[in-house]
Design a protein around this motif. Sequence first.
Motif, PDB file in Angstrom:
ATOM      1  N   LEU A  86      32.619  49.163  40.437  1.00  0.00           N
ATOM      2  CA  LEU A  86      33.106  47.806  40.681  1.00  0.00           C
ATOM      3  C   LEU A  86      33.766  47.636  42.048  1.00  0.00           C
ATOM      4  CD1 LEU A  86      34.610  46.981  37.192  1.00  0.00           C
ATOM      5  CD2 LEU A  86      32.402  46.292  38.112  1.00  0.00           C
ATOM      6  N   ALA A  87      34.149  48.732  42.678  1.00  0.00           N
ATOM      7  CA  ALA A  87      34.823  48.647  43.977  1.00  0.00           C
ATOM      8  C   ALA A  87      33.944  47.993  45.038  1.00  0.00           C
ATOM      9  CB  ALA A  87      35.262  50.035  44.426  1.00  0.00           C
ATOM     10  N   SER A  88      32.641  47.967  44.814  1.00  0.00           N
ATOM     11  CA  SER A  88      31.726  47.376  45.789  1.00  0.00           C
ATOM     12  C   SER A  88      31.664  45.847  45.716  1.00  0.00           C
ATOM     13  CB  SER A  88      30.313  47.945  45.590  1.00  0.00           C
ATOM     14  OG  SER A  88      29.814  47.559  44.323  1.00  0.00           O
ATOM     15  N   ILE A  89      32.278  45.241  44.714  1.00  0.00           N
ATOM     16  CA  ILE A  89      32.255  43.783  44.566  1.00  0.00           C
ATOM     17  C   ILE A  89      33.249  43.161  45.545  1.00  0.00           C
ATOM     18  CG2 ILE A  89      32.694  41.840  43.012  1.00  0.00           C
ATOM     19  CD1 ILE A  89      31.943  43.623  40.682  1.00  0.00           C
ATOM     20  N   LEU A 107      48.090  39.786  36.201  1.00  0.00           N
ATOM     21  CA  LEU A 107      47.259  39.179  35.159  1.00  0.00           C
ATOM     22  C   LEU A 107      46.180  38.288  35.762  1.00  0.00           C
ATOM     23  CD1 LEU A 107      46.805  38.927  32.121  1.00  0.00           C
ATOM     24  CD2 LEU A 107      48.385  37.006  32.114  1.00  0.00           C
ATOM     25  N   LYS A 108      46.537  37.513  36.776  1.00  0.00           N
ATOM     26  CA  LYS A 108      45.530  36.683  37.461  1.00  0.00           C
ATOM     27  C   LYS A 108      44.469  37.566  38.101  1.00  0.00           C
ATOM     28  CE  LYS A 108      48.289  32.596  38.516  1.00  0.00           C
ATOM     29  NZ  LYS A 108      48.876  31.770  39.581  1.00  0.00           N
ATOM     30  N   GLY A 109      44.894  38.674  38.700  1.00  0.00           N
ATOM     31  CA  GLY A 109      43.931  39.617  39.287  1.00  0.00           C
ATOM     32  C   GLY A 109      43.017  40.225  38.249  1.00  0.00           C
ATOM     33  N   LEU A 110      43.580  40.550  37.089  1.00  0.00           N
ATOM     34  CA  LEU A 110      42.778  41.110  36.003  1.00  0.00           C
ATOM     35  C   LEU A 110      41.727  40.111  35.533  1.00  0.00           C
ATOM     36  CD1 LEU A 110      42.240  43.346  33.906  1.00  0.00           C
ATOM     37  CD2 LEU A 110      43.961  42.232  32.466  1.00  0.00           C
ATOM     38  N   ILE A 111      42.142  38.863  35.347  1.00  0.00           N
ATOM     39  CA  ILE A 111      41.197  37.819  34.918  1.00  0.00           C
ATOM     40  C   ILE A 111      40.108  37.631  35.977  1.00  0.00           C
ATOM     41  CG2 ILE A 111      40.981  35.344  34.420  1.00  0.00           C
ATOM     42  CD1 ILE A 111      43.816  35.588  33.130  1.00  0.00           C
ATOM     43  N   LYS A 112      40.501  37.654  37.247  1.00  0.00           N
ATOM     44  CA  LYS A 112      39.521  37.535  38.329  1.00  0.00           C
ATOM     45  C   LYS A 112      38.550  38.713  38.312  1.00  0.00           C
ATOM     46  CE  LYS A 112      39.232  37.439  43.366  1.00  0.00           C
ATOM     47  NZ  LYS A 112      40.011  37.574  44.609  1.00  0.00           N
ATOM     48  N   ASN A 113      39.072  39.917  38.082  1.00  0.00           N
ATOM     49  CA  ASN A 113      38.209  41.102  38.016  1.00  0.00           C
ATOM     50  C   ASN A 113      37.214  40.999  36.862  1.00  0.00           C
ATOM     51  OD1 ASN A 113      39.416  42.266  40.229  1.00  0.00           O
ATOM     52  ND2 ASN A 113      40.534  43.808  39.070  1.00  0.00           N
ATOM     53  N   ILE A 114      37.679  40.527  35.715  1.00  0.00           N
ATOM     54  CA  ILE A 114      36.778  40.367  34.566  1.00  0.00           C
ATOM     55  C   ILE A 114      35.691  39.348  34.895  1.00  0.00           C
ATOM     56  CG2 ILE A 114      36.649  39.534  32.187  1.00  0.00           C
ATOM     57  CD1 ILE A 114      39.466  40.779  31.793  1.00  0.00           C
ATOM     58  N   TYR A 120      28.695  39.745  38.601  1.00  0.00           N
ATOM     59  CA  TYR A 120      27.965  40.632  39.509  1.00  0.00           C
ATOM     60  C   TYR A 120      27.515  41.950  38.896  1.00  0.00           C
ATOM     61  CZ  TYR A 120      29.544  37.370  43.046  1.00  0.00           C
ATOM     62  OH  TYR A 120      29.779  36.241  43.768  1.00  0.00           O
ATOM     63  N   LYS A 121      28.188  42.405  37.858  1.00  0.00           N
ATOM     64  CA  LYS A 121      27.831  43.686  37.236  1.00  0.00           C
ATOM     65  C   LYS A 121      27.790  43.509  35.718  1.00  0.00           C
ATOM     66  CE  LYS A 121      28.280  46.379  41.000  1.00  0.00           C
ATOM     67  NZ  LYS A 121      27.465  47.458  41.456  1.00  0.00           N
ATOM     68  N   ARG A 122      26.816  42.763  35.258  1.00  0.00           N
ATOM     69  CA  ARG A 122      26.742  42.435  33.822  1.00  0.00           C
ATOM     70  C   ARG A 122      26.603  43.665  32.930  1.00  0.00           C
ATOM     71  NH1 ARG A 122      24.348  36.571  32.933  1.00  0.00           N
ATOM     72  NH2 ARG A 122      25.223  35.678  34.805  1.00  0.00           N
ATOM     73  N   LYS A 123      25.853  44.647  33.401  1.00  0.00           N
ATOM     74  CA  LYS A 123      25.662  45.864  32.614  1.00  0.00           C
ATOM     75  C   LYS A 123      27.010  46.562  32.385  1.00  0.00           C
ATOM     76  CE  LYS A 123      22.926  50.095  32.704  1.00  0.00           C
ATOM     77  NZ  LYS A 123      21.995  50.890  33.502  1.00  0.00           N
ATOM     78  N   ILE A 124      27.823  46.631  33.419  1.00  0.00           N
ATOM     79  CA  ILE A 124      29.133  47.256  33.291  1.00  0.00           C
ATOM     80  C   ILE A 124      30.050  46.385  32.441  1.00  0.00           C
ATOM     81  CG2 ILE A 124      31.198  47.927  34.592  1.00  0.00           C
ATOM     82  CD1 ILE A 124      29.347  49.000  36.735  1.00  0.00           C
ATOM     83  N   PHE A 125      29.956  45.075  32.576  1.00  0.00           N
ATOM     84  CA  PHE A 125      30.757  44.173  31.755  1.00  0.00           C
ATOM     85  C   PHE A 125      30.442  44.400  30.273  1.00  0.00           C
ATOM     86  CE2 PHE A 125      31.341  40.095  29.555  1.00  0.00           C
ATOM     87  CZ  PHE A 125      32.697  39.913  29.778  1.00  0.00           C
ATOM     88  N   LEU A 126      29.173  44.505  29.938  1.00  0.00           N
ATOM     89  CA  LEU A 126      28.796  44.774  28.546  1.00  0.00           C
ATOM     90  C   LEU A 126      29.301  46.135  28.094  1.00  0.00           C
ATOM     91  CD1 LEU A 126      25.190  43.292  28.474  1.00  0.00           C
ATOM     92  CD2 LEU A 126      27.246  42.374  27.393  1.00  0.00           C
ATOM     93  N   GLU A 127      29.279  47.103  29.006  1.00  0.00           N
ATOM     94  CA  GLU A 127      29.784  48.424  28.660  1.00  0.00           C
ATOM     95  C   GLU A 127      31.293  48.366  28.379  1.00  0.00           C
ATOM     96  OE1 GLU A 127      29.413  53.030  30.150  1.00  0.00           O
ATOM     97  OE2 GLU A 127      28.630  51.437  31.425  1.00  0.00           O
TER      98      GLU A 127
END
Length: 162
Positions: A86-89, A107-114, A120-127
């Motif tokens: 995810l660091a590449s996003i 918390l705002k940063g966490l929501i933004k990261n999610i 951009y990385k749906r496969k990782i999001f599903l994981e």
Amino acid sequence: MNSDTLKKPSLLTLEGGRGFLEFMRNMTPQILVGSISIICTIRAVDTGNIPLWILTLIMWFVFFYIAVANYINFISPVMKYIGDELASIEGYMTKSDAEGLKFKVWLKGLIKNIYLTSIYKRKIFLELVVLAILVEIPSIVAIFAAGTTAGQLYGFIFTKCT
């Protein structure tokens, strides 16, 4: 399959499967220690015995230590892999970026990261979603199993002896 794919500790690799099986094997001691903690708590409340309260606190500490160590052991390799991916996003807030932030900003940063991960990385999001499910469901089962076992042990030990 090349050997590089097997070295990634994501959930669908050989290492991810081994990590999950180890996580599940470590649930048994959690249930046993949790059951003993519940029994000690019930007896300490019933008797008011100070040494028993000290034992109860020690047992709860051991229970939480085992649980946290088990979760960290399972999640750390997966989160390291996911964090590297995810660091590449563009705009993604890394762990070092988040250090020292106030809770609301974090918390705002966490929501933004999610959000960025889901775009951009749906496969990782599903994981990550699967990982959350794999961690939460066994934990809930362990809590109920510890309570049930504690009730059975308490009934066997203290009602049969009197």
